[in-house]
Design a protein around this motif. Structure first.
Motif, PDB file in Angstrom:
ATOM      1  N   ILE A 205       0.836  -1.188   0.000  1.00 46.16           N
ATOM      2  CA  ILE A 205       0.000   0.000   0.000  1.00 46.16           C
ATOM      3  C   ILE A 205       0.878   1.247   0.000  1.00 46.16           C
ATOM      4  O   ILE A 205       1.967   1.247   0.573  1.00 46.16           O
ATOM      5  N   LEU A 206       0.405   2.284  -0.675  1.00 43.35           N
ATOM      6  CA  LEU A 206       1.106   3.563  -0.681  1.00 43.35           C
ATOM      7  C   LEU A 206       0.402   4.477   0.317  1.00 43.35           C
ATOM      8  O   LEU A 206      -0.743   4.876   0.105  1.00 43.35           O
ATOM      9  N   VAL A 207       1.085   4.763   1.420  1.00 45.15           N
ATOM     10  CA  VAL A 207       0.531   5.622   2.466  1.00 45.15           C
ATOM     11  C   VAL A 207       1.143   7.011   2.305  1.00 45.15           C
ATOM     12  O   VAL A 207       2.366   7.151   2.232  1.00 45.15           O
ATOM     13  N   VAL A 208       0.269   8.018   2.232  1.00 43.80           N
ATOM     14  CA  VAL A 208       0.735   9.396   2.049  1.00 43.80           C
ATOM     15  C   VAL A 208       0.119  10.275   3.135  1.00 43.80           C
ATOM     16  O   VAL A 208      -1.097  10.249   3.356  1.00 43.80           O
ATOM     17  N   ALA A 209       0.969  11.031   3.814  1.00 44.93           N
ATOM     18  CA  ALA A 209       0.500  11.943   4.859  1.00 44.93           C
ATOM     19  C   ALA A 209      -0.334  13.047   4.216  1.00 44.93           C
ATOM     20  O   ALA A 209      -0.025  13.508   3.123  1.00 44.93           O
ATOM     21  N   PRO A 210      -1.405  13.466   4.890  1.00 41.96           N
ATOM     22  CA  PRO A 210      -2.250  14.517   4.323  1.00 41.96           C
ATOM     23  C   PRO A 210      -1.524  15.853   4.254  1.00 41.96           C
ATOM     24  O   PRO A 210      -0.572  16.092   5.005  1.00 41.96           O
ATOM     25  N   MET A 211      -1.990  16.701   3.367  1.00 43.50           N
ATOM     26  CA  MET A 211      -1.394  18.027   3.197  1.00 43.50           C
ATOM     27  C   MET A 211      -2.111  19.011   4.106  1.00 43.50           C
ATOM     28  O   MET A 211      -3.038  19.682   3.700  1.00 43.50           O
ATOM     29  N   ASP A 212      -1.711  19.063   5.372  1.00 44.92           N
ATOM     30  CA  ASP A 212      -2.256  20.103   6.230  1.00 44.92           C
ATOM     31  C   ASP A 212      -1.103  20.866   6.840  1.00 44.92           C
ATOM     32  O   ASP A 212      -0.012  20.357   7.001  1.00 44.92           O
ATOM     33  N   ASP A 213      -1.360  22.111   7.152  1.00 47.10           N
ATOM     34  CA  ASP A 213      -0.291  22.992   7.616  1.00 47.10           C
ATOM     35  C   ASP A 213       0.275  22.599   8.979  1.00 47.10           C
ATOM     36  O   ASP A 213       1.386  22.963   9.321  1.00 47.10           O
ATOM     37  N   GLU A 214      -0.491  21.844   9.769  1.00 46.18           N
ATOM     38  CA  GLU A 214      -0.057  21.480  11.113  1.00 46.18           C
ATOM     39  C   GLU A 214       0.775  20.206  11.145  1.00 46.18           C
ATOM     40  O   GLU A 214       1.393  19.897  12.142  1.00 46.18           O
ATOM     41  N   SER A 215       0.795  19.436  10.068  1.00 41.92           N
ATOM     42  CA  SER A 215       1.483  18.149  10.063  1.00 41.92           C
ATOM     43  C   SER A 215       2.977  18.326   9.855  1.00 41.92           C
ATOM     44  O   SER A 215       3.413  19.104   9.023  1.00 41.92           O
ATOM     45  N   ASP A 216       3.758  17.570  10.624  1.00 36.20           N
ATOM     46  CA  ASP A 216       5.205  17.586  10.437  1.00 36.20           C
ATOM     47  C   ASP A 216       5.626  16.572   9.368  1.00 36.20           C
ATOM     48  O   ASP A 216       6.788  16.468   9.031  1.00 36.20           O
ATOM     49  N   GLN A 217       4.663  15.829   8.830  1.00 37.48           N
ATOM     50  CA  GLN A 217       4.941  14.826   7.803  1.00 37.48           C
ATOM     51  C   GLN A 217       4.416  15.278   6.441  1.00 37.48           C
ATOM     52  O   GLN A 217       4.146  14.466   5.584  1.00 37.48           O
ATOM     53  N   LYS A 218       4.265  16.546   6.239  1.00 36.63           N
ATOM     54  CA  LYS A 218       3.650  17.114   5.041  1.00 36.63           C
ATOM     55  C   LYS A 218       4.210  16.497   3.751  1.00 36.63           C
ATOM     56  O   LYS A 218       5.382  16.632   3.452  1.00 36.63           O
ATOM     57  N   GLY A 219       3.350  15.779   3.044  1.00 35.35           N
ATOM     58  CA  GLY A 219       3.740  15.190   1.774  1.00 35.35           C
ATOM     59  C   GLY A 219       4.563  13.918   1.870  1.00 35.35           C
ATOM     60  O   GLY A 219       4.980  13.383   0.857  1.00 35.35           O
ATOM     61  N   ARG A 220       4.799  13.421   3.066  1.00 38.01           N
ATOM     62  CA  ARG A 220       5.593  12.198   3.237  1.00 38.01           C
ATOM     63  C   ARG A 220       4.831  11.022   2.634  1.00 38.01           C
ATOM     64  O   ARG A 220       3.629  10.886   2.817  1.00 38.01           O
ATOM     65  N   ALA A 221       5.536  10.158   1.917  1.00 38.18           N
ATOM     66  CA  ALA A 221       4.908   9.002   1.267  1.00 38.18           C
ATOM     67  C   ALA A 221       5.771   7.765   1.488  1.00 38.18           C
ATOM     68  O   ALA A 221       6.997   7.855   1.506  1.00 38.18           O
ATOM     69  N   MET A 222       5.085   6.606   1.643  1.00 34.41           N
ATOM     70  CA  MET A 222       5.818   5.366   1.877  1.00 34.41           C
ATOM     71  C   MET A 222       5.052   4.181   1.289  1.00 34.41           C
ATOM     72  O   MET A 222       3.863   4.021   1.544  1.00 34.41           O
ATOM     73  N   TRP A 223       5.756   3.377   0.462  1.00 37.49           N
ATOM     74  CA  TRP A 223       5.222   2.094   0.027  1.00 37.49           C
ATOM     75  C   TRP A 223       5.469   1.118   1.155  1.00 37.49           C
ATOM     76  O   TRP A 223       6.610   0.945   1.591  1.00 37.49           O
TER      77      TRP A 223
END
Length: 179
Positions: free
Chosen positions: A55-73
């Motif tokens: 599965i490709l898990v992608v962190a949501p694009m919100d201003d409060e997240s420290d994982q902004k745009g992070r993606a992992m197979w």
């Protein structure tokens, strides 16, 4: 002298046995204590693509997240389950390959319960899954959720996705709230 020898042997055996034995106590832990000891997930986000047990898990694009745009197979997710559109937490077994998207093997994948939206027939995960089925993800790269909202008045979901990687475009669609 024999009694002294026997007594000495008896004492020696007692000391030897007491040195070998250990006393252990078990403490009961309540459910809150067990949860407090559990490590935090290595990744959380939306499942934007699935290939059998990957599965490709992608962190949501919100201003409060420290994982902004992070993606992992993530490999090792149960392949007999449809993960697409679900919000998940992932615990990694071993290391994480530092590529984009990153790659890792799952120790555990847990679906997060998304609250039901009042007046909506679809769950948010179903609306996102429907939107993702309309997108050609192969051509432009990794997608990240920037907006997932229900419009009660028009009975539809607005899904806005941002492309991460080489192209910084966005994609927006309307999903009718119908099962």
């Amino acid at each position: 002298m024999r009694k002294g020898r026997r007594f000495g042997i008896l004492i020696s055996i007692s000391l030897l046995l007491s040195a070998c034995g250990t006393i252990s106590t078990t403490e009961e832990t309540g459910p809150n204590e067990a949860e407090a000891e559990a490590p935090p997930p290595d990744m959380n986000g939306f499942v934007m693509d699935q290939d059998k047990d990957r599965i490709l898990v992608v962190a949501p694009m919100d201003d409060e997240s420290d994982q902004k745009g992070r993606a992992m197979w993530v490999s090792g997710a149960p392949g007999d389950y449809v993960w697409l559109g679900k919000q998940v937490e992932v615990w990694v077994d071993g290391g994480i390959a530092e590529s984009y998207p990153a790659q890792a093997k799952a120790e555990k994948v847990e679906e997060l319960e998304m609250s039901e939206v009042e007046g909506a027939d679809l769950k948010a995960s179903e609306a996102l899954s429907t939107a993702l089925s309309e997108v050609d993800t192969e051509q432009k790269g990794v997608l990240s959720v920037s907006l997932l909202a229900f419009d009660k008045e028009n009975d539809q979901w607005t899904v806005k996705l941002d492309y991460r990687g080489s192209s910084q475009e966005e994609w927006k669609t309307i999903v009718d709230d119908e099962k």
